[in-house]
Design an enzyme around this catalytic site. Structure first.
Site, PDB file in Angstrom:
ATOM      1  N   ASP A  11     -35.627   9.014  58.225  1.00 49.30           N
ATOM      2  CA  ASP A  11     -35.054   8.365  59.411  1.00 49.30           C
ATOM      3  C   ASP A  11     -36.204   7.761  60.211  1.00 49.30           C
ATOM      4  OD1 ASP A  11     -33.024   7.709  61.410  1.00 49.30           O
ATOM      5  OD2 ASP A  11     -33.928   9.259  62.649  1.00 49.30           O
ATOM      6  N   SER A  12     -35.848   6.960  61.204  1.00 48.82           N
ATOM      7  CA  SER A  12     -36.872   6.366  62.066  1.00 48.82           C
ATOM      8  C   SER A  12     -37.483   7.393  63.017  1.00 48.82           C
ATOM      9  CB  SER A  12     -36.246   5.237  62.888  1.00 48.82           C
ATOM     10  OG  SER A  12     -35.258   5.783  63.740  1.00 48.82           O
ATOM     11  N   GLY A  44     -33.882  -0.014  65.445  1.00 50.54           N
ATOM     12  CA  GLY A  44     -32.720  -0.844  65.831  1.00 50.54           C
ATOM     13  C   GLY A  44     -33.037  -2.272  66.210  1.00 50.54           C
ATOM     14  N   CYS A  74     -30.346   7.314  58.117  1.00 49.08           N
ATOM     15  CA  CYS A  74     -30.532   6.331  59.194  1.00 49.08           C
ATOM     16  C   CYS A  74     -29.590   5.170  58.893  1.00 49.08           C
ATOM     17  CB  CYS A  74     -31.980   5.856  59.191  1.00 49.08           C
ATOM     18  SG  CYS A  74     -32.313   4.489  60.308  1.00 49.08           S
ATOM     19  N   ASN A  75     -28.716   4.862  59.839  1.00 49.40           N
ATOM     20  CA  ASN A  75     -27.750   3.772  59.626  1.00 49.40           C
ATOM     21  C   ASN A  75     -28.443   2.415  59.574  1.00 49.40           C
ATOM     22  OD1 ASN A  75     -24.682   4.819  60.196  1.00 49.40           O
ATOM     23  ND2 ASN A  75     -26.185   6.058  61.248  1.00 49.40           N
ATOM     24  N   THR A  76     -29.445   2.225  60.448  1.00 47.90           N
ATOM     25  CA  THR A  76     -30.126   0.929  60.530  1.00 47.90           C
ATOM     26  C   THR A  76     -30.815   0.615  59.199  1.00 47.90           C
ATOM     27  OG1 THR A  76     -30.568   1.575  62.816  1.00 47.90           O
ATOM     28  CG2 THR A  76     -31.660  -0.403  62.019  1.00 47.90           C
ATOM     29  N   GLU A 153     -35.035  10.395  71.676  1.00 47.15           N
ATOM     30  CA  GLU A 153     -36.427  10.590  71.244  1.00 47.15           C
ATOM     31  C   GLU A 153     -37.292  11.174  72.360  1.00 47.15           C
ATOM     32  OE1 GLU A 153     -38.125  10.183  68.280  1.00 47.15           O
ATOM     33  OE2 GLU A 153     -36.304   9.675  67.193  1.00 47.15           O
ATOM     34  N   CYS A 185     -25.054   5.918  64.275  1.00 51.31           N
ATOM     35  CA  CYS A 185     -26.511   6.086  64.373  1.00 51.31           C
ATOM     36  C   CYS A 185     -26.729   7.587  64.348  1.00 51.31           C
ATOM     37  CB  CYS A 185     -27.044   5.495  65.677  1.00 51.31           C
ATOM     38  SG  CYS A 185     -28.780   5.905  65.991  1.00 51.31           S
ATOM     39  N   THR A 186     -27.648   8.032  63.507  1.00 49.17           N
ATOM     40  CA  THR A 186     -27.800   9.484  63.332  1.00 49.17           C
ATOM     41  C   THR A 186     -28.419  10.163  64.559  1.00 49.17           C
ATOM     42  OG1 THR A 186     -29.863   9.049  62.127  1.00 49.17           O
ATOM     43  CG2 THR A 186     -27.862   9.404  60.815  1.00 49.17           C
ATOM     44  N   HIS A 187     -28.915   9.372  65.509  1.00 45.66           N
ATOM     45  CA  HIS A 187     -29.395   9.980  66.760  1.00 45.66           C
ATOM     46  C   HIS A 187     -28.219  10.390  67.669  1.00 45.66           C
ATOM     47  CE1 HIS A 187     -33.325   8.210  65.737  1.00 45.66           C
ATOM     48  NE2 HIS A 187     -33.856   8.882  66.733  1.00 45.66           N
TER      49      HIS A 187
HETATM   50  N1  DGL Z   1     -31.219   6.964  63.604  1.00 49.26           N
HETATM   51  C1  DGL Z   1     -31.196   5.622  63.230  1.00 49.26           C
HETATM   52  C2  DGL Z   1     -29.848   5.106  62.855  1.00 49.26           C
HETATM   53  O1  DGL Z   1     -29.053   5.881  62.380  1.00 49.26           O
HETATM   54  C3  DGL Z   1     -32.129   4.618  63.821  1.00 49.26           C
HETATM   55  C4  DGL Z   1     -32.330   4.540  65.275  1.00 49.26           C
HETATM   56  C5  DGL Z   1     -33.420   3.559  65.621  1.00 49.26           C
HETATM   57  O2  DGL Z   1     -34.537   3.766  65.188  1.00 49.26           O
HETATM   58  O3  DGL Z   1     -33.145   2.551  66.307  1.00 49.26           O
HETATM   59  O4  DGL Z   1     -29.553   3.957  62.966  1.00 49.26           O
END
Ligand code: DGL
Length: 272
Positions: A11-12, A44, A74-76, A153, A185-187
């Site tokens: 992930d990011s 993102g 990570c979705n992005t 974060e 988004c996994t966050h």
């Molecule tokens: N957690 C990530 C996602 O699922 C990326 C968030 C990011 O770095 O902008 O998209």
């Protein structure tokens, strides 16, 4: 089956820990390696080509550690890099968008589905494309929430600032009624209680990452890669390109598995 090679998660930043949390529960025999590219988070707002490059660098780091499966948590990164990485690697590669879409299709009664995610994920229209392919009369309302990842974060996801930002960001959903909302988004699952409070209890929230672990489990069996031998001391290791202090604080609290001691690594020529 007793394949003891680890499963890699990328992930990011700390977002993919929401997927690992579910993996620790659902896959108790599996060894797990996690890499968060915190130094270059958020992904993102970055151009797709750069996200692809960064995702490659993370993938190559974990490949050297002999992983048997890669989960792009990570979705992005899934939106722009999954297909390319899948066709290049000779191990199964799993993204988070398909499992999240399937869960939303299963959950919705009104076919009015909301998707929140980063600018990159929303711009890619990946959720919309997948859902409409499978449920042509679904109505999808997509919304980028660029302020959510920095709150998570910086470990402010339980504060009144977080409450204010979430309420303001989700305002468009007061006009556009949805019965299901994908946390694309996994966050975002770290903000789940606040998001649920703003959306109301009648709206079903879909955690795309958690849904993914069910598919990982199924694919491990399908490809005969599972480790079905009970393991007392499985390996769970964390790597970050950013501050280990902040990463460890968030990971220890979120995962609730004792204290996390991540290792710092450097990716690329320089951290941009
Ligand atoms: N957690 C990530 C996602 O699922 C990326 C968030 C990011 O770095 O902008 O998209």
């Amino acid at each position: 089956m007793c394949n003891e090679q680890p499963i890699g998660f990328i992930d990011s930043g700390v977002g993919g820990l929401t997927v690992v949390k579910e993996a620790l529960k659902q896959l108790p025999n599996e060894n797990i390696l996690y890499l968060g590219d915190t130094a270059r988070c958020p992904y993102g707002p970055r151009p797709a080509q750069q996200v692809i490059q960064f995702t490659w660098e993370m993938t190559q780091f974990l490949q050297k550690k002999n992983i048997k499966m890669l989960v792009i948590a990570c979705n992005t990164a899934t939106a722009v890099a999954l297909e390319k990485i899948k066709t290049t690697l000779d191990i199964p590669v799993v993204g988070v968008i398909l499992p999240g879409s399937r869960a939303a299709i299963k959950a919705t009664k009104t076919k009015q589905i909301g998707v929140i995610g980063t600018e990159g994920t929303i711009k890619s229209a990946s959720y919309k494309r997948v859902i409409v392919q499978k449920m042509p009369n679904a109505k999808i309302t997509s919304l980028a929430c660029p302020k959510f990842v920095p709150i998570v974060e910086s470990n402010q996801f339980q504060t009144s600032v977080a409450k204010k930002i979430v309420a303001e960001s989700l305002r468009p959903f007061t006009k556009q009624k949805v019965d299901t909302l994908i946390l694309g988004c996994t966050h975002y699952p770290l903000l789940r209680p606040i998001i649920q409070n703003v959306m109301g209890t009648e709206v079903k929230l879909i955690d795309s990452g958690a849904e993914t672990v069910g598919e990982v489990s199924m694919l491990l069996d399908y490809f005969q890669l599972a480790n079905d031998r009970p393991t007392k001391d499985r390996e769970v290791a964390f790597y970050t390109t950013g501050s280990t202090t902040m990463f460890d604080r968030i990971a220890s609290e979120w995962l609730d598995e004792g204290s996390v001691n991540s290792k710092h690594i450097v990716l690329g020529e320089k951290n941009l």
